[in-house]
Scaffold this active site. Sequence first.
Site, PDB file in Angstrom:
ATOM      1  CG  ASP A   1      -2.018   1.225   1.219  1.00  0.00           C
ATOM      2  OD1 ASP A   1      -2.295   1.372   0.156  1.00  0.00           O
ATOM      3  OD2 ASP A   1      -2.233   1.529   2.356  1.00  0.00           O
TER       4      ASP A   1
ATOM      5  CG  ASN B   1      10.176   9.126  -2.827  1.00  0.00           C
ATOM      6  OD1 ASN B   1       9.240   8.561  -3.278  1.00  0.00           O
ATOM      7  ND2 ASN B   1      11.090  10.056  -3.464  1.00  0.00           N
TER       8      ASN B   1
ATOM      9  CG  ASP C   1     -10.886  12.629  -2.895  1.00  0.00           C
ATOM     10  OD1 ASP C   1      -9.697  12.702  -3.187  1.00  0.00           O
ATOM     11  OD2 ASP C   1     -10.906  13.089  -1.785  1.00  0.00           O
TER      12      ASP C   1
ATOM     13  CD  GLU D   1       2.385   8.878   4.520  1.00  0.00           C
ATOM     14  OE1 GLU D   1       2.817   9.850   4.196  1.00  0.00           O
ATOM     15  OE2 GLU D   1       1.603   8.199   3.961  1.00  0.00           O
TER      16      GLU D   1
ATOM     17  CG  ASP E   1      -0.622  16.137  -2.179  1.00  0.00           C
ATOM     18  OD1 ASP E   1      -1.561  16.556  -2.984  1.00  0.00           O
ATOM     19  OD2 ASP E   1      -0.221  16.332  -1.218  1.00  0.00           O
TER      20      ASP E   1
ATOM     21  CE  LYS F   1      -0.610  26.344  -6.763  1.00  0.00           C
ATOM     22  NZ  LYS F   1       0.483  27.269  -5.960  1.00  0.00           N
TER      23      LYS F   1
END
Length: 318
Positions: A175, A227, A288, A200, A252, A256
């Site tokens: 995940d 990372n 979403d 994470e 995320d 932009k």
Amino acid sequence: RGQMFMSHLRLPLCLLLTLNVAASFSVMRVNTRIPFASDRLVQLTPKGLFAALSRRSGAVARQPRSGIWWTAAAHIPPPPGSTTVGPPLGMQAQEPGKKQRRRERTPEQIERLRAERKAAFEKRQEKIALLAEGKGGLPKMRQHVNPLGPQYRTPIPTPDWTSVYGDPTQDLHLDLGCAAGQLLMELARKDPTRNHLGVEIREALPVRARRWVEEEGLRNAHFVAGNINVSVESLLDGYPGQLELVSVLMPDPWFKKRHHKRRLLRPELVEQLAARMPPGGRFLVQSDVLEAAQDMVSILDAAPQFSAWGGEWVEPAL
């Protein structure tokens, strides 16, 4: 006469008061092109813009003083060779940008900044150590982390799989961007036949999640910080089982356009993960934000290792 004088001033005073109130509550800066000698773009606040446009003359005076640009509307240019002490009346100071301030740093300022950053890093590591022992809460952290920063270029070290999982030969669910890790822990409780690994980039969250796993005694869940875009080889090559499922849930979106390169799912990452997945392996993406979801789907469609997307959104069944 006084009444006539006030009646003539009533409308201009009301207009001026309205503009002053609007300018005081607004932090927006207005870009406008006002004709003057060098025809360069001038950046003014709303109050300064009104002052510039209210002049009949379109001349704009700019005067650099001590690294600050003073920008204002000038009705009559100063005579040649004249000197001005301090900013002329009505001018507004514009601080230099971040890049200009960096270029103007002295060696003493650079050393002081390095010392401050080192002290802040050490203090943060102390808080994370206390968090791992259950003696403290989460330290302050950024919600949006730039994965291209130099501090995130170090690959994640390979865990000791035999001490991390009860059976390291089970299929692995990876995940990416697991955040607090509560979803992964719930999946680990419901499916003990699969090992779950959460990655994470914000270090404090995996530290707290590992403490939760240890307190609960789960032997099929683990969390690492780092990372993933620079860590696929170091993290997964030593795993004894198969990478059966990869999930990227609510990453995320980085709205932009110039920040799209910071998005988690990249074609290079998909290629590296696909090379380590068996036939029948699954790659689940969810967002979403429709534009972010379509971007991830287009990256998977371009990868020849995966079958083409049929165009239907599915309800995830992890």
